[in-house]
Design a protein around this motif. Structure first.
Motif, mmCIF file in Angstrom:
data_model
loop_
_atom_site.group_PDB
_atom_site.id
_atom_site.type_symbol
_atom_site.label_atom_id
_atom_site.label_comp_id
_atom_site.label_asym_id
_atom_site.label_seq_id
_atom_site.Cartn_x
_atom_site.Cartn_y
_atom_site.Cartn_z
ATOM 1 N N TYR A 55 -42.697 38.405 37.100
ATOM 2 C CA TYR A 55 -41.307 37.971 37.231
ATOM 3 C C TYR A 55 -41.039 36.861 36.222
ATOM 4 O O TYR A 55 -41.957 36.239 35.684
ATOM 5 C CB TYR A 55 -41.020 37.463 38.647
ATOM 6 C CG TYR A 55 -41.819 36.245 39.036
ATOM 7 C CD1 TYR A 55 -41.326 34.962 38.782
ATOM 8 C CD2 TYR A 55 -43.069 36.360 39.641
ATOM 9 C CE1 TYR A 55 -42.061 33.828 39.121
ATOM 10 C CE2 TYR A 55 -43.802 35.234 39.991
ATOM 11 C CZ TYR A 55 -43.299 33.980 39.724
ATOM 12 O OH TYR A 55 -44.028 32.863 40.055
ATOM 13 N N THR A 56 -39.769 36.579 35.961
ATOM 14 C CA THR A 56 -39.350 35.505 35.065
ATOM 15 C C THR A 56 -38.239 34.722 35.736
ATOM 16 O O THR A 56 -37.241 35.298 36.168
ATOM 17 C CB THR A 56 -38.835 36.060 33.720
ATOM 18 O OG1 THR A 56 -39.861 36.868 33.116
ATOM 19 C CG2 THR A 56 -38.466 34.919 32.776
ATOM 20 N N VAL A 57 -38.433 33.403 35.844
ATOM 21 C CA VAL A 57 -37.435 32.515 36.440
ATOM 22 C C VAL A 57 -36.997 31.500 35.384
ATOM 23 O O VAL A 57 -37.818 31.014 34.600
ATOM 24 C CB VAL A 57 -38.006 31.785 37.680
ATOM 25 C CG1 VAL A 57 -37.089 30.668 38.137
ATOM 26 C CG2 VAL A 57 -38.212 32.784 38.818
ATOM 27 N N TYR A 58 -35.703 31.182 35.357
ATOM 28 C CA TYR A 58 -35.137 30.267 34.376
ATOM 29 C C TYR A 58 -34.689 28.973 35.063
ATOM 30 O O TYR A 58 -34.184 28.989 36.182
ATOM 31 C CB TYR A 58 -33.932 30.907 33.674
ATOM 32 C CG TYR A 58 -34.272 32.224 33.021
ATOM 33 C CD1 TYR A 58 -34.741 32.278 31.717
ATOM 34 C CD2 TYR A 58 -34.136 33.420 33.724
ATOM 35 C CE1 TYR A 58 -35.065 33.488 31.116
ATOM 36 C CE2 TYR A 58 -34.460 34.633 33.146
ATOM 37 C CZ TYR A 58 -34.926 34.666 31.841
ATOM 38 O OH TYR A 58 -35.246 35.868 31.267
ATOM 39 N N ILE A 59 -34.882 27.839 34.384
ATOM 40 C CA ILE A 59 -34.405 26.549 34.857
ATOM 41 C C ILE A 59 -33.426 26.016 33.820
ATOM 42 O O ILE A 59 -33.791 25.819 32.655
ATOM 43 C CB ILE A 59 -35.564 25.566 35.065
ATOM 44 C CG1 ILE A 59 -36.573 26.132 36.060
ATOM 45 C CG2 ILE A 59 -35.029 24.215 35.560
ATOM 46 C CD1 ILE A 59 -37.826 25.303 36.191
ATOM 47 N N ARG A 60 -32.187 25.782 34.241
ATOM 48 C CA ARG A 60 -31.134 25.336 33.317
ATOM 49 C C ARG A 60 -30.604 23.970 33.737
ATOM 50 O O ARG A 60 -30.544 23.644 34.911
ATOM 51 C CB ARG A 60 -29.991 26.354 33.287
ATOM 52 C CG ARG A 60 -30.424 27.731 32.783
ATOM 53 C CD ARG A 60 -29.262 28.703 32.707
ATOM 54 N NE ARG A 60 -29.683 30.017 32.244
ATOM 55 C CZ ARG A 60 -29.812 30.365 30.974
ATOM 56 N NH1 ARG A 60 -29.506 29.484 30.026
ATOM 57 N NH2 ARG A 60 -30.212 31.571 30.622
ATOM 58 N N SER A 61 -30.202 23.180 32.744
ATOM 59 C CA SER A 61 -29.626 21.868 33.014
ATOM 60 C C SER A 61 -28.241 22.009 33.631
ATOM 61 O O SER A 61 -27.523 22.977 33.362
ATOM 62 C CB SER A 61 -29.525 21.051 31.718
ATOM 63 O OG SER A 61 -30.803 20.773 31.201
ATOM 64 N N GLY A 62 -27.871 21.013 34.458
ATOM 65 C CA GLY A 62 -26.525 20.965 34.994
ATOM 66 C C GLY A 62 -26.424 21.439 36.426
ATOM 67 O O GLY A 62 -27.402 21.849 37.051
ATOM 68 N N GLN A 63 -25.191 21.373 36.933
ATOM 69 C CA GLN A 63 -24.906 21.812 38.286
ATOM 70 C C GLN A 63 -24.877 23.343 38.357
ATOM 71 O O GLN A 63 -24.516 24.013 37.394
ATOM 72 C CB GLN A 63 -23.555 21.261 38.753
ATOM 73 C CG GLN A 63 -23.480 19.744 38.811
ATOM 74 C CD GLN A 63 -24.347 19.183 39.921
ATOM 75 O OE1 GLN A 63 -24.657 19.858 40.900
ATOM 76 N NE2 GLN A 63 -24.730 17.922 39.783
ATOM 77 N N ALA A 64 -25.236 23.876 39.510
ATOM 78 C CA ALA A 64 -25.198 25.322 39.705
ATOM 79 C C ALA A 64 -23.738 25.787 39.749
ATOM 80 O O ALA A 64 -22.910 25.171 40.423
ATOM 81 C CB ALA A 64 -25.900 25.704 40.999
ATOM 82 N N PRO A 65 -23.398 26.858 39.043
ATOM 83 C CA PRO A 65 -22.034 27.387 39.113
ATOM 84 C C PRO A 65 -21.789 28.095 40.437
ATOM 85 O O PRO A 65 -22.716 28.297 41.228
ATOM 86 C CB PRO A 65 -21.996 28.371 37.947
ATOM 87 C CG PRO A 65 -23.421 28.813 37.784
ATOM 88 C CD PRO A 65 -24.261 27.622 38.137
ATOM 89 N N ARG A 66 -20.554 28.432 40.690
ATOM 90 C CA ARG A 66 -20.229 29.139 41.926
ATOM 91 C C ARG A 66 -20.996 30.456 42.024
ATOM 92 O O ARG A 66 -21.418 30.858 43.112
ATOM 93 C CB ARG A 66 -18.730 29.411 42.006
ATOM 94 C CG ARG A 66 -17.884 28.170 42.250
ATOM 95 C CD ARG A 66 -16.435 28.545 42.485
ATOM 96 N NE ARG A 66 -15.628 27.366 42.775
ATOM 97 C CZ ARG A 66 -14.324 27.411 43.041
ATOM 98 N NH1 ARG A 66 -13.687 28.597 43.035
ATOM 99 N NH2 ARG A 66 -13.664 26.310 43.301
ATOM 100 N N LYS A 67 -21.180 31.091 40.892
ATOM 101 C CA LYS A 67 -21.946 32.333 40.858
ATOM 102 C C LYS A 67 -23.161 32.116 39.968
ATOM 103 O O LYS A 67 -23.120 32.381 38.770
ATOM 104 C CB LYS A 67 -21.087 33.497 40.339
ATOM 105 C CG LYS A 67 -21.767 34.851 40.481
ATOM 106 C CD LYS A 67 -20.843 35.985 40.045
ATOM 107 C CE LYS A 67 -21.526 37.338 40.210
ATOM 108 N NZ LYS A 67 -20.641 38.450 39.792
ATOM 109 N N PRO A 68 -24.278 31.669 40.526
ATOM 110 C CA PRO A 68 -25.458 31.394 39.708
ATOM 111 C C PRO A 68 -25.983 32.658 39.032
ATOM 112 O O PRO A 68 -25.808 33.770 39.528
ATOM 113 C CB PRO A 68 -26.477 30.864 40.730
ATOM 114 C CG PRO A 68 -25.665 30.419 41.900
ATOM 115 C CD PRO A 68 -24.490 31.352 41.937
#
Length: 388
Positions: free
Chosen positions: A42-55
């Motif tokens: 599997y591949t999981v991503y970590i992004r900067s910032g607040q989570a959007p309404r639709k992640p």
């Protein structure tokens, strides 16, 4: 979660992770649990910032855009099947260097920098250096293996005890009760305010959480002092849970009320240490799924606190923790309820407990949970042995 605290940051539960092409997620029912190792990628991503309404799928968010913010990333593993270690017998990275295939290693991490120069301790990185791995990546991120930072100051905790109604036992009380953990203010500082109206005014409850909780995992917390009795008896009705400890190749077809249930004895807020844990499949159940758990020091364990008598015993532990001023006879017990994978609408779930407010300050825990609400009482060793 930002701030280096483990709590209500964004999270991904195992069954929410979309596997790589050609792979299978064994946590997604009706997939088999014995999927071959090479087909579990599997591949999981970590992004900067607040989570959007639709992640985005398979994506976690840091909750901040600050380059200086401390972000705590944690993997949560519960009980492995018999014959497996805490990693599920996954090989650790140092073993990969000795020739083992990559697919047997723990997750590898790659840092993708913005398409612009970025300042780090090693200097300015140009756009040609946008993908980093290994030690260079760790230095750029200022990565650290330090444990979770202390969430509640020892000095403040000791002062709360000093100012309390009972310096020997507070916030533990002669009639113990469990309550859902909300946040550090309400659930820790507020534990020293017996009046529910004053408590919610001075220490407002919120869903900020702490101590590794997330939207799927609720803690019911109780504080105890052996000065009130050498034996604590905890009783209640056990929710239904999937039995997978013995290598079952598929998930149970029937819906369950929780994914996982456990009870832990631990230190109080300044230490956050756990002493001993028992989990759902270990606990004997009698008629109507009722359980009895006895907590005491080993020397005070009643003779009938065993499976033969339908009782599970747990060690009280080392009290508040390892710090100057800690009381060895006071501890914290927390019961973990992890929501079911099947999203079963269980009306007695602690997830349904409403947050205390100024308009409705009285805790509703026992009313919502009904027979599933855990109760506790103090007894002497001899009193419990006379129950046999």
């Amino acid at each position: 979660m930002p701030g280096g605290v483990q709590g209500n940051g964004t999270y991904l539960r195992d069954d929410q992770i979309v596997p790589d092409e050609g792979s299978i997620n064994p946590f997604m029912s009706p997939n088999r649990r014995d999927v071959q190792t090479e087909r579990r990628r599997y591949t999981v991503y970590i992004r900067s910032g607040q989570a959007p309404r639709k992640p985005r799928p398979n994506t976690l968010y840091t909750g901040t855009n600050s380059e200086r913010a401390s972000i705590h990333l944690a993997f949560r593993n519960y009980m492995p099947d018999n014959g497996y270690d805490g990693t599920g017998n996954v090989r650790m990275p140092p073993l990969e260097e000795r020739g083992l295939p990559v697919e047997l290693g723990l997750p590898t991490v790659t840092l993708h920098l913005p398409e612009a120069p970025i300042q780090s301790e090693e200097g300015l990185y140009n756009s040609d250096d946008t993908v980093l791995t290994g030690e260079r990546m760790c230095r750029t991120l200022l990565a650290s293996k330090e444990g979770q930072k202390q969430e509640f100051p020892t000095k403040e905790w000791l002062q709360l005890i000093e100012d309390s109604w009972d310096r020997v036992n507070a916030p533990a009380m002669p009639a113990p009760m469990f309550q859902r953990f909300w946040n550090m203010d309400y659930s820790v500082k507020g534990a020293f305010i017996p009046d529910p109206i004053k408590r919610v005014i001075r220490c407002p409850a919120s869903n900020d959480g702490a101590w590794l909780n997330n939207p799927d995992t609720v803690y019911m917390v109780g504080l105890f002092s052996l000065a009130f009795g050498e034996v604590v008896v905890i009783e209640g009705k056990m929710p239904t849970f999937p039995k997978t400890k013995h290598g079952q190749v598929s998930w149970p077809e029937e819906q369950t009320q929780v994914r996982y249930w456990s009870l832990t004895t631990g230190g109080t807020a300044p230490s956050g240490l756990g002493w001993s844990t028992i989990f759902d499949e270990e606990i004997p159940l009698v008629e109507d799924r009722k359980f009895t758990i006895v907590m005491s020091r080993a020397i005070d364990r009643p003779k009938n606190a065993d499976r033969e008598h339908g009782v599970k015993w747990i060690e009280f532990g080392a009290g508040e923790g390892h710090y100057i001023g800690a009381r060895s006879w006071v501890n914290c017990v927390y019961i973990r309820y992890q929501a079911s994978l099947s999203n079963y609408d269980w009306p007695n779930s602690p997830l349904n407990i409403p947050i205390p407010t100024e308009e409705n300050p009285a805790p509703m825990d026992s009313l919502v949970m009904g027979p599933y609400y855990p109760t506790a009482k103090y007894m002497s060793k001899k009193e419990f042995e006379r129950l046999a």
